[in-house]
Motif scaffolding. Structure first.
Motif, PDB file in Angstrom:
ATOM      1  N   ARG A   1       5.401   5.557   3.983  1.00  0.00           N
ATOM      2  CA  ARG A   1       6.584   4.785   4.332  1.00  0.00           C
ATOM      3  C   ARG A   1       6.137   3.655   5.252  1.00  0.00           C
ATOM      4  O   ARG A   1       4.986   3.616   5.681  1.00  0.00           O
ATOM      5  CB  ARG A   1       7.678   5.643   4.954  1.00  0.00           C
ATOM      6  CG  ARG A   1       7.365   6.210   6.304  1.00  0.00           C
ATOM      7  CD  ARG A   1       8.597   6.937   6.865  1.00  0.00           C
ATOM      8  NE  ARG A   1       8.347   7.204   8.252  1.00  0.00           N
ATOM      9  CZ  ARG A   1       8.395   8.391   8.802  1.00  0.00           C
ATOM     10  NH1 ARG A   1       8.713   9.428   8.066  1.00  0.00           N
ATOM     11  NH2 ARG A   1       8.142   8.552  10.080  1.00  0.00           N
ATOM     12  N   LYS A   2       7.048   2.763   5.561  1.00  0.00           N
ATOM     13  CA  LYS A   2       6.695   1.586   6.352  1.00  0.00           C
ATOM     14  C   LYS A   2       6.021   1.997   7.657  1.00  0.00           C
ATOM     15  O   LYS A   2       6.589   2.739   8.450  1.00  0.00           O
ATOM     16  CB  LYS A   2       7.950   0.766   6.650  1.00  0.00           C
ATOM     17  CG  LYS A   2       7.665  -0.500   7.416  1.00  0.00           C
ATOM     18  CD  LYS A   2       8.930  -1.256   7.707  1.00  0.00           C
ATOM     19  CE  LYS A   2       8.603  -2.479   8.546  1.00  0.00           C
ATOM     20  NZ  LYS A   2       9.793  -3.201   8.934  1.00  0.00           N
TER      21      LYS A   2
ATOM     22  N   ALA B   1     -12.070  -1.732   5.555  1.00  0.00           N
ATOM     23  CA  ALA B   1     -11.138  -0.979   4.710  1.00  0.00           C
ATOM     24  C   ALA B   1     -11.032  -1.708   3.376  1.00  0.00           C
ATOM     25  O   ALA B   1     -11.004  -2.936   3.334  1.00  0.00           O
ATOM     26  CB  ALA B   1      -9.771  -0.904   5.369  1.00  0.00           C
ATOM     27  N   TYR B   2     -10.981  -0.942   2.302  1.00  0.00           N
ATOM     28  CA  TYR B   2     -10.824  -1.502   0.970  1.00  0.00           C
ATOM     29  C   TYR B   2      -9.528  -0.994   0.378  1.00  0.00           C
ATOM     30  O   TYR B   2      -9.279   0.212   0.347  1.00  0.00           O
ATOM     31  CB  TYR B   2     -12.003  -1.113   0.077  1.00  0.00           C
ATOM     32  CG  TYR B   2     -13.300  -1.682   0.583  1.00  0.00           C
ATOM     33  CD1 TYR B   2     -13.681  -2.970   0.249  1.00  0.00           C
ATOM     34  CD2 TYR B   2     -14.118  -0.946   1.435  1.00  0.00           C
ATOM     35  CE1 TYR B   2     -14.862  -3.512   0.737  1.00  0.00           C
ATOM     36  CE2 TYR B   2     -15.302  -1.480   1.925  1.00  0.00           C
ATOM     37  CZ  TYR B   2     -15.663  -2.759   1.571  1.00  0.00           C
ATOM     38  OH  TYR B   2     -16.826  -3.292   2.061  1.00  0.00           O
ATOM     39  N   VAL B   3      -8.688  -1.933  -0.078  1.00  0.00           N
ATOM     40  CA  VAL B   3      -7.433  -1.604  -0.731  1.00  0.00           C
ATOM     41  C   VAL B   3      -7.531  -2.172  -2.146  1.00  0.00           C
ATOM     42  O   VAL B   3      -7.636  -3.388  -2.317  1.00  0.00           O
ATOM     43  CB  VAL B   3      -6.226  -2.224   0.003  1.00  0.00           C
ATOM     44  CG1 VAL B   3      -4.927  -1.787  -0.650  1.00  0.00           C
ATOM     45  CG2 VAL B   3      -6.247  -1.874   1.480  1.00  0.00           C
TER      46      VAL B   3
ATOM     47  N   SER C   1       0.803  -1.224   0.000  1.00  0.00           N
ATOM     48  CA  SER C   1       0.000   0.000   0.000  1.00  0.00           C
ATOM     49  C   SER C   1       0.837   1.277   0.000  1.00  0.00           C
ATOM     50  O   SER C   1       0.287   2.367  -0.145  1.00  0.00           O
ATOM     51  CB  SER C   1      -0.914   0.033   1.232  1.00  0.00           C
ATOM     52  OG  SER C   1      -1.789  -1.065   1.239  1.00  0.00           O
ATOM     53  N   ILE C   2       2.129   1.157   0.171  1.00  0.00           N
ATOM     54  CA  ILE C   2       2.982   2.347   0.262  1.00  0.00           C
ATOM     55  C   ILE C   2       3.035   3.043  -1.097  1.00  0.00           C
ATOM     56  O   ILE C   2       3.332   2.421  -2.116  1.00  0.00           O
ATOM     57  CB  ILE C   2       4.398   1.982   0.746  1.00  0.00           C
ATOM     58  CG1 ILE C   2       4.331   1.383   2.153  1.00  0.00           C
ATOM     59  CG2 ILE C   2       5.322   3.200   0.714  1.00  0.00           C
ATOM     60  CD1 ILE C   2       5.636   0.822   2.657  1.00  0.00           C
TER      61      ILE C   2
ATOM     62  N   SER D   1      -4.432   3.680  -1.285  1.00  0.00           N
ATOM     63  CA  SER D   1      -4.924   4.029   0.061  1.00  0.00           C
ATOM     64  C   SER D   1      -5.914   2.992   0.572  1.00  0.00           C
ATOM     65  O   SER D   1      -6.626   2.356  -0.197  1.00  0.00           O
ATOM     66  CB  SER D   1      -5.620   5.393   0.027  1.00  0.00           C
ATOM     67  OG  SER D   1      -4.728   6.404  -0.341  1.00  0.00           O
ATOM     68  N   TRP D   2      -5.971   2.858   1.893  1.00  0.00           N
ATOM     69  CA  TRP D   2      -7.010   2.067   2.539  1.00  0.00           C
ATOM     70  C   TRP D   2      -8.217   2.981   2.652  1.00  0.00           C
ATOM     71  O   TRP D   2      -8.156   4.020   3.303  1.00  0.00           O
ATOM     72  CB  TRP D   2      -6.571   1.626   3.923  1.00  0.00           C
ATOM     73  CG  TRP D   2      -5.444   0.645   3.983  1.00  0.00           C
ATOM     74  CD1 TRP D   2      -4.463   0.457   3.052  1.00  0.00           C
ATOM     75  CD2 TRP D   2      -5.178  -0.260   5.042  1.00  0.00           C
ATOM     76  NE1 TRP D   2      -3.592  -0.509   3.480  1.00  0.00           N
ATOM     77  CE2 TRP D   2      -4.003  -0.971   4.688  1.00  0.00           C
ATOM     78  CE3 TRP D   2      -5.793  -0.531   6.244  1.00  0.00           C
ATOM     79  CZ2 TRP D   2      -3.458  -1.939   5.512  1.00  0.00           C
ATOM     80  CZ3 TRP D   2      -5.238  -1.499   7.067  1.00  0.00           C
ATOM     81  CH2 TRP D   2      -4.094  -2.204   6.698  1.00  0.00           C
TER      82      TRP D   2
END
Length: 168
Positions: free
Chosen positions: A91-92, A69-71, A35-36, A51-52
């Motif tokens: 970032r992480k 949440a949808y990714v 997701s980053i 984005s979530w």
């Protein structure tokens, strides 16, 4: 007998396209890692397809005990929610919190500012449950969720979060 096998396979195959994954620390970390957003010259664009996204109609994000949440996966088109809260990881384990309204003209968006207004997450296990804590200023826990379900579909991942503590 072969006809029954064929019918069974034809009806079972679509169900197999959506797979439930046991929410583990490593599976959640993998979703966060994918997701980053990519930084260009120290900046990134919002909103991001990585984005979530959480539904926020009638402020559901802030009121409900259970959130989804949808990714969305890279290269897939999706319908944006009308009222949305999103976590955009830059970032992480660090994200900015965004809030948008997409169905009224003009569309609006509020977002935290980095590095002052960012959030971090801590992912860990407690009694065989995967937990996500949202931290502000690297220390203060502002939200805590149990990850109860992960669903992998062809074009998105759904993450079901249950609040650990009710603010009321």
């Amino acid at each position: 007998m072969n006809n029954y096998k064929l019918i069974y396979i034809v009806f079972l195959f679509p169900i197999c396209l959506v797979a439930q994954i046991k929410p583990t620390k490593s599976s959640i970390q993998k979703i966060v890692k994918t997701s980053i957003v990519e930084m260009k010259k120290g900046k990134f664009s919002l909103p991001s397809n990585k984005s979530w996204e959480f539904n926020n109609i009638d402020s559901l994000y802030f009121k409900k005990d259970t959130l989804n949440a949808y990714v969305y996966k890279e290269g897939t088109k999706h319908k944006r929610l009308c009222e949305v809260i999103d976590w955009t990881f830059y970032r992480k384990n660090a994200f900015v919190l965004g809030q948008g309204s997409n169905c009224k003209e003009p569309t609006t968006r509020k977002v935290t500012r980095t590095p002052k207004d960012y959030y971090k997450i801590a992912i860990y296990n407690v009694e065989n449950e995967s937990v996500i804590d949202i931290l502000r200023y690297d220390k203060m826990i502002v939200e805590s969720f149990i990850v109860t379900e992960l669903y992998e579909a062809e074009d998105f991942t759904e993450i079901k979060l249950v609040r650990r503590f009710n603010g009321n």
